[in-house]
Design a protein around this motif. Structure first.
Motif, PDB file in Angstrom:
ATOM      1  N   LEU A  96     139.395  21.788  85.961  1.00 32.54           N
ATOM      2  CA  LEU A  96     140.580  21.772  85.094  1.00 32.54           C
ATOM      3  C   LEU A  96     140.438  20.734  83.981  1.00 32.54           C
ATOM      4  O   LEU A  96     140.804  20.985  82.826  1.00 32.54           O
ATOM      5  CB  LEU A  96     141.825  21.500  85.929  1.00 32.54           C
ATOM      6  CG  LEU A  96     142.234  22.611  86.903  1.00 32.54           C
ATOM      7  CD1 LEU A  96     143.376  22.134  87.803  1.00 32.54           C
ATOM      8  CD2 LEU A  96     142.661  23.865  86.133  1.00 32.54           C
ATOM      9  N   ALA A  97     139.911  19.562  84.329  1.00 33.74           N
ATOM     10  CA  ALA A  97     139.725  18.509  83.327  1.00 33.74           C
ATOM     11  C   ALA A  97     138.715  18.944  82.266  1.00 33.74           C
ATOM     12  O   ALA A  97     138.888  18.653  81.071  1.00 33.74           O
ATOM     13  CB  ALA A  97     139.277  17.222  83.996  1.00 33.74           C
ATOM     14  N   PHE A  98     137.660  19.654  82.676  1.00 32.51           N
ATOM     15  CA  PHE A  98     136.673  20.138  81.701  1.00 32.51           C
ATOM     16  C   PHE A  98     137.321  21.052  80.673  1.00 32.51           C
ATOM     17  O   PHE A  98     137.090  20.912  79.459  1.00 32.51           O
ATOM     18  CB  PHE A  98     135.541  20.881  82.410  1.00 32.51           C
ATOM     19  CG  PHE A  98     134.718  21.722  81.470  1.00 32.51           C
ATOM     20  CD1 PHE A  98     133.842  21.123  80.579  1.00 32.51           C
ATOM     21  CD2 PHE A  98     134.845  23.104  81.459  1.00 32.51           C
ATOM     22  CE1 PHE A  98     133.097  21.888  79.694  1.00 32.51           C
ATOM     23  CE2 PHE A  98     134.109  23.873  80.573  1.00 32.51           C
ATOM     24  CZ  PHE A  98     133.231  23.262  79.695  1.00 32.51           C
ATOM     25  N   VAL A  99     138.120  21.994  81.129  1.00 32.45           N
ATOM     26  CA  VAL A  99     138.762  22.949  80.210  1.00 32.45           C
ATOM     27  C   VAL A  99     139.618  22.211  79.182  1.00 32.45           C
ATOM     28  O   VAL A  99     139.555  22.488  77.978  1.00 32.45           O
ATOM     29  CB  VAL A  99     139.614  23.960  80.998  1.00 32.45           C
ATOM     30  CG1 VAL A  99     140.438  24.821  80.037  1.00 32.45           C
ATOM     31  CG2 VAL A  99     138.717  24.849  81.858  1.00 32.45           C
ATOM     32  N   ALA A 100     140.418  21.238  79.649  1.00 35.48           N
ATOM     33  CA  ALA A 100     141.318  20.511  78.751  1.00 35.48           C
ATOM     34  C   ALA A 100     140.553  19.656  77.744  1.00 35.48           C
ATOM     35  O   ALA A 100     140.843  19.681  76.533  1.00 35.48           O
ATOM     36  CB  ALA A 100     142.271  19.636  79.568  1.00 35.48           C
ATOM     37  N   ALA A 131     133.655  15.747  78.539  1.00 38.90           N
ATOM     38  CA  ALA A 131     133.829  17.136  78.957  1.00 38.90           C
ATOM     39  C   ALA A 131     132.605  17.663  79.695  1.00 38.90           C
ATOM     40  O   ALA A 131     132.722  18.291  80.759  1.00 38.90           O
ATOM     41  CB  ALA A 131     134.120  18.004  77.727  1.00 38.90           C
ATOM     42  N   LEU A 132     131.411  17.414  79.144  1.00 36.98           N
ATOM     43  CA  LEU A 132     130.191  17.899  79.782  1.00 36.98           C
ATOM     44  C   LEU A 132     130.001  17.281  81.159  1.00 36.98           C
ATOM     45  O   LEU A 132     129.491  17.931  82.079  1.00 36.98           O
ATOM     46  CB  LEU A 132     128.984  17.605  78.898  1.00 36.98           C
ATOM     47  CG  LEU A 132     128.843  18.481  77.651  1.00 36.98           C
ATOM     48  CD1 LEU A 132     127.700  17.988  76.780  1.00 36.98           C
ATOM     49  CD2 LEU A 132     128.621  19.936  78.040  1.00 36.98           C
ATOM     50  N   ASP A 133     130.401  16.024  81.297  1.00 32.48           N
ATOM     51  CA  ASP A 133     130.254  15.380  82.599  1.00 32.48           C
ATOM     52  C   ASP A 133     131.187  16.002  83.627  1.00 32.48           C
ATOM     53  O   ASP A 133     130.827  16.161  84.791  1.00 32.48           O
ATOM     54  CB  ASP A 133     130.509  13.886  82.483  1.00 32.48           C
ATOM     55  CG  ASP A 133     130.073  13.140  83.731  1.00 32.48           C
ATOM     56  OD1 ASP A 133     128.935  13.365  84.172  1.00 32.48           O
ATOM     57  OD2 ASP A 133     130.866  12.362  84.268  1.00 32.48           O
ATOM     58  N   ALA A 165     129.465  19.216  84.590  1.00 32.40           N
ATOM     59  CA  ALA A 165     128.303  18.930  85.428  1.00 32.40           C
ATOM     60  C   ALA A 165     128.726  18.497  86.830  1.00 32.40           C
ATOM     61  O   ALA A 165     128.114  18.890  87.829  1.00 32.40           O
ATOM     62  CB  ALA A 165     127.440  17.848  84.781  1.00 32.40           C
ATOM     63  N   ASP A 166     129.785  17.691  86.899  1.00 39.30           N
ATOM     64  CA  ASP A 166     130.253  17.233  88.206  1.00 39.30           C
ATOM     65  C   ASP A 166     130.767  18.382  89.051  1.00 39.30           C
ATOM     66  O   ASP A 166     130.509  18.454  90.256  1.00 39.30           O
ATOM     67  CB  ASP A 166     131.352  16.184  88.032  1.00 39.30           C
ATOM     68  CG  ASP A 166     130.793  14.836  87.613  1.00 39.30           C
ATOM     69  OD1 ASP A 166     129.565  14.666  87.639  1.00 39.30           O
ATOM     70  OD2 ASP A 166     131.592  13.952  87.261  1.00 39.30           O
ATOM     71  N   ALA A 167     131.529  19.292  88.429  1.00 41.64           N
ATOM     72  CA  ALA A 167     132.035  20.440  89.183  1.00 41.64           C
ATOM     73  C   ALA A 167     130.872  21.238  89.773  1.00 41.64           C
ATOM     74  O   ALA A 167     130.920  21.673  90.934  1.00 41.64           O
ATOM     75  CB  ALA A 167     132.896  21.325  88.282  1.00 41.64           C
ATOM     76  N   GLY A 195     142.675   9.297  78.492  1.00 41.46           N
ATOM     77  CA  GLY A 195     143.662   8.961  79.520  1.00 41.46           C
ATOM     78  C   GLY A 195     143.823  10.082  80.529  1.00 41.46           C
ATOM     79  O   GLY A 195     143.949   9.838  81.742  1.00 41.46           O
ATOM     80  N   LEU A 196     143.820  11.324  80.045  1.00 38.28           N
ATOM     81  CA  LEU A 196     143.897  12.467  80.953  1.00 38.28           C
ATOM     82  C   LEU A 196     142.688  12.491  81.885  1.00 38.28           C
ATOM     83  O   LEU A 196     142.817  12.728  83.095  1.00 38.28           O
ATOM     84  CB  LEU A 196     143.955  13.763  80.141  1.00 38.28           C
ATOM     85  CG  LEU A 196     143.873  15.069  80.944  1.00 38.28           C
ATOM     86  CD1 LEU A 196     145.087  15.200  81.864  1.00 38.28           C
ATOM     87  CD2 LEU A 196     143.789  16.271  80.005  1.00 38.28           C
TER      88      LEU A 196
END
Length: 216
Positions: free
Chosen positions: A43-47, A64-66, A69-71, A130-131
């Motif tokens: 979800l964080a990647f998409v945002a 975003a890429l991290d 990659a983490d997911a 912050g998000l």
């Protein structure tokens, strides 16, 4: 720190010969935690990817890429739980190599951005940073009890720790960009994050090699 075994989450045990068996994540509770963390990162990647694309920000792009990659790497960690030491350590090698490749990509992007594009909006970088920090803090709270273990388990914690550092750097970068009206703070932050990723990749690869040698 070595976790003490319990009925539901045996963090480590002794083989009776003086050696300590590292926690390998083979508990239902840890599997549930990994699935929750994978969802948080997705979800964080998409945002954040949307903001990075709109702003052309090196620090947001790294962030975003991290998350993406983490997911993916947490999914690998989940898949190899209960497998042999060789398989788990091999998966950690793949994750370490992927993290190193990601770091080099981010570094290259930051260098490219030094000659192209305008400065991104500082308040957007800070807001999305912050998000990202909120998402990473939630993941870290879920994982903090399992920050020690085999290379597979430890790589999950190191990725999450990196994300916390990264999100704070990104949020601070937005303030610096706003104050200076320059893209340089964003580019410098991207380079710093690349170095942090490379350090963690080396740590993961080193532990994986040691475990593979011990298993052999």
């Amino acid at each position: 720190m070595t976790e003490h075994p319990s009925s539901s989450e045996p963090a480590a045990s002794s083989c009776g010969c003086g050696a300590t068996v590292k926690f390998d994540g083979a508990t239902p509770a840890y599997r549930r935690i990994l699935m929750a963390v994978i969802a948080i990162n997705g979800l964080a990647f998409v945002a954040i990817a949307g903001g990075a694309a709109l702003q052309g920000s090196a620090s947001l792009g790294a962030n975003a890429l991290d998350f993406l990659a983490d997911a993916a790497t947490y999914g690998i960690s989940l898949a190899v739980i209960d497998r042999s030491v060789a398989v788990r350590s091999g998966a950690a090698v793949v994750k370490g190599a992927s993290l190193a490749a990601l770091a080099l990509f981010i570094l290259g992007y930051a260098i490219w951005r030094t000659t192209s594009g305008a400065a991104p909006e500082g308040f957007v970088i800070t807001g999305l940073g912050g998000l990202g920090f909120f998402a990473n803090a939630l993941a870290a709270l879920l994982l903090v009890r399992h920050r020690e273990g085999d290379a597979n388990v430890r790589s999950v914690w190191l990725c999450t720790r990196n994300d916390l550092i990264q999100s704070l750097v990104v949020a601070a970068t937005g303030v610096a960009v706003w104050l200076t009206a320059s893209r340089w703070p964003d580019l410098i932050a991207g380079a710093i994050l690349a170095v942090v990723f490379l350090q963690s990749a080396w740590s993961i690869l080193k532990q994986s090699r040691e475990e593979l040698k011990a298993a052999a």
